[in-house]
Write an enzyme that holds these catalytic residues in place. Structure first.
Site, mmCIF file in Angstrom:
data_model
loop_
_atom_site.group_PDB
_atom_site.id
_atom_site.type_symbol
_atom_site.label_atom_id
_atom_site.label_comp_id
_atom_site.label_asym_id
_atom_site.label_seq_id
_atom_site.Cartn_x
_atom_site.Cartn_y
_atom_site.Cartn_z
ATOM 1 N N ASP A 195 0.851 -1.181 0.000
ATOM 2 C CA ASP A 195 0.000 0.000 0.000
ATOM 3 C C ASP A 195 0.888 1.233 0.000
ATOM 4 O O ASP A 195 1.936 1.239 0.664
ATOM 5 C CB ASP A 195 -0.867 0.028 1.258
ATOM 6 C CG ASP A 195 -1.969 -1.022 1.255
ATOM 7 O OD1 ASP A 195 -2.083 -1.774 0.268
ATOM 8 O OD2 ASP A 195 -2.715 -1.090 2.253
ATOM 9 N N HIS A 253 4.852 -7.438 -0.548
ATOM 10 C CA HIS A 253 4.551 -8.687 -1.238
ATOM 11 C C HIS A 253 5.223 -8.707 -2.615
ATOM 12 O O HIS A 253 5.614 -7.664 -3.153
ATOM 13 C CB HIS A 253 3.042 -8.833 -1.407
ATOM 14 C CG HIS A 253 2.286 -8.968 -0.118
ATOM 15 N ND1 HIS A 253 1.590 -10.100 0.226
ATOM 16 C CD2 HIS A 253 2.122 -8.096 0.928
ATOM 17 C CE1 HIS A 253 1.020 -9.933 1.416
ATOM 18 N NE2 HIS A 253 1.330 -8.710 1.862
ATOM 19 N N SER A 357 7.857 4.006 5.272
ATOM 20 C CA SER A 357 9.035 3.473 4.587
ATOM 21 C C SER A 357 8.768 3.506 3.095
ATOM 22 O O SER A 357 7.758 4.040 2.649
ATOM 23 C CB SER A 357 9.321 2.053 5.074
ATOM 24 O OG SER A 357 9.403 2.011 6.493
#
Length: 384
Positions: A195, A253, A357
Site C-alpha cells: 500500500d 509482497h 518506509s
C-alpha cells in the site's frame, strides 16, 4: 501522511513540545543516558553537538527553526519525550520531522548523525525505540487507531485477546481476500508490492551502474543492491517507488511471479540524514520528482526475481528515520544463486515495523511499458 503538513502549524507544535519537555519528570531512557555519557566524555563529539545547536538554520520560507536558542539539555528532553512517544493516526512523523530540523542545511548536524560516535548512537536509539514499541507499555495508543473509521480496520485480523504491543498492531495481517491480486496468472501484469503512494522515477542507467534521474540525480545500483552480481542487468533500466505512509498496511509482497535468485536482508547503515524531509513530504504529494539517491545509504534489503519473459526485477524495501526494521519472511531471507526459490505474485515477502518506509522496484531496460489503472480502481483518497 494524508493531510497537508502546514509548516506554520508544525512549527507551533514543535515549539510547544520543546517548551513543555522540561516539565517531564520521566526517567532518562537508555539512549539519553548514552548520549549524556558521550557528551561528557568525548570532547570532539561535545564540540560538534554544541556547534550543531548553535548553527541551526532557518527553514523554508524563512520560518524560524524551533531548535534556535536551544541547548543540549533541551536535546536530552526531546529525545526522552520522543522515546516514550506513542503516535496517533495524525502525528506519526512529527517528531521525526522535528529532529530533522537539527541537521537541515547544518553540516554539524549531518556530522552528528552520519559520523561516529553519533552514527552508532542513532542506530542504538532506533533499536531501543523499537524494543519499546514491542513492549506491552506501547499498547496505550492502539485504541485511537482502532477507533479511526478511515483506516478500514475491518480488513484486518483482530487477534483473540487483543494486540500485545503497538508493533504487534502495526504489522497486523489482512483478512484473506482483503487485497485480491490482479491477474494472478498473467505475469505481464505487474502489481503493487505494498500500500502507498506510487511514483515513477524517470531515468537512464549509465555503464558505471549509476541511475541518472530526472534533474541529473543518480541512484547507485552498487549500493542499492549491495555489490550484487546482478546489478549490471539493470543498467539503462527504469525504476519506480511505492512510498508507504504511517497509516498504510506495512507488509510487502511479490509484484510478479518467478524465481528468486538472490536476496539480502541487511544493507546500508543509516536511519537519519535526509537533507530536507519537508521537501520529500511535498505537501502530501510524497516524493514526486525528488532525489531518491538519499535512500541508498539507509538501512534496506533487496530481492532479485528472475522471470522467463520479462527479465529480472529487483525489489528494495528501505527503512527510514527510526524505522530500521526491514524484516524478511524466513523463506525469502538471504537467498543465493545456488539455491533459488520459486516466488508467486502476492507472496508475502516481509514487513516494516512502526513508521513510513518505501519500496523501490528496478526493471531491466525497456521492460516496464507503463503505470496504469483500470476503470473503477482506486486512485486516491479525498478529504472532507
Amino acid at each position: 501522511m494524508k493531510r497537508k503538513l502546514g509548516i506554520t502549524f508544525l512549527l507551533l507544535l514543535c515549539s510547544l513540545i520543546l517548551g513543555l519537555l522540561s516539565l517531564s519528570a520521566q526517567e532518562d531512557c537508555k539512549p539519553v543516558v548514552k548520549l549524556k555519557a558521550l557528551y561528557e566524555t568525548h570532547p570532539a563529539f561535545k564540540q560538534n553537538t554544541d556547534l550543531m545547536l548553535a548553527n541551526v538554520q532557518e527553514l523554508p520560507g524563512g520560518a524560524s527553526n524551533p531548535w534556535k536558542g536551544r541547548t543540549v539539555e533541551d536535546l536530552y528532553s526531546f529525545i526522552n519525550e520522543w522515546f516514550y512517544f506513542l503516535p496517533n493516526t495524525e502525528n506519526g512523523l512529527d517528531r521525526i520531522i522535528e529532529f530533522s530540523f537539527l541537521y537541515y542545511k547544518n553540516p554539524y548536524g549531518m556530522k552528528f548523525i552520519k559520523e561516529e560516535p553519533g552514527l552508532s548512537w542513532s542506530l542504538e536509539f532506533a533499536m531501543e525505540k523499537g524494543a519499546y514499541m514491542d513492549s506491552p507499555a506501547s499498547t496505550q495508543a492502539i485504541s485511537a487507531w482502532l477507533n479511526n473509521p478511515n483506516l478500514n480496520n475491518e480488513e484486518y485480523v483482530m487477534p483473540e485477546g487483543g494486540f500485545k504491543s503497538f508493533n504487534d498492531f502495526f504489522i497486523r495481517d489482512l483478512k484473506p481476500g482483503a487485497r485480491p491480486i490482479t491477474a494472478i496468472d498473467d505475469n505481464s501484469i505487474l502489481v503493487s508490492p505494498a500500500d502507498g503512494v506510487i511514483n515513477m522515477i524517470n531515468n537512464d542507467l549509465s555503464l558505471d551502474t549509476k541511475l541518472p534521474t530526472k534533474g541529473g540525480m543518480v541512484l547507485s545500483l552498487t549500493e542499492l543492491l549491495d555489490n550484487s552480481k546482478y546489478s549490471e542487468r539493470f543498467v539503462g533500466g527504469t525504476a519506480m517507488a511505492v512510498f508507504l505512509l504511517p497509516t498504510n498496511y506495512h507488509h510487502f509482497h511479490a509484484p510478479i511471479s518467478g524465481v528468486m535468485v538472490e536476496s539480502r536482508e541487511n544493507a546500508g547503515d543509516r536511519l537519519f540524514g535526509m537533507p530536507d524531509i519537508l521537501d520529500m513530504i511535498n505537501d502530501g504529494n510524497v516524493a514526486y520528482n525528488k532525489d531518491y539517491s538519499v535512500f541508498q545509504d539507509f538501512r534496506h534489503g533487496y530481492y532479485i526475481i528472475k522471470t522467463e519473459q520479462f527479465g529480472h526485477i529487483a525489489m528494495i524495501p528501505i527503512g527510514l528515520q527510526t524505522i530500521g526494521s526491514v524484516v524478511f519472511e524466513e523463506k525469502f531471507k538471504d537467498i543465493d544463486g545456488d539455491a533459488p526459490i520459486a516466488v508467486y505474485k502476492g507472496d508475502k515477502l516481509g514487513h516494516f515495523a512502526y513508521g513510513g518506509s518505501t519500496v523501490l522496484l528496478l526493471f531491466e531496460k525497456d521492460r516496464l511499458s507503463s503505470i496504469s489503472v483500470q476503470l473503477g480502481q482506486q486512485i486516491g483518497h479525498l478529504k472532507p
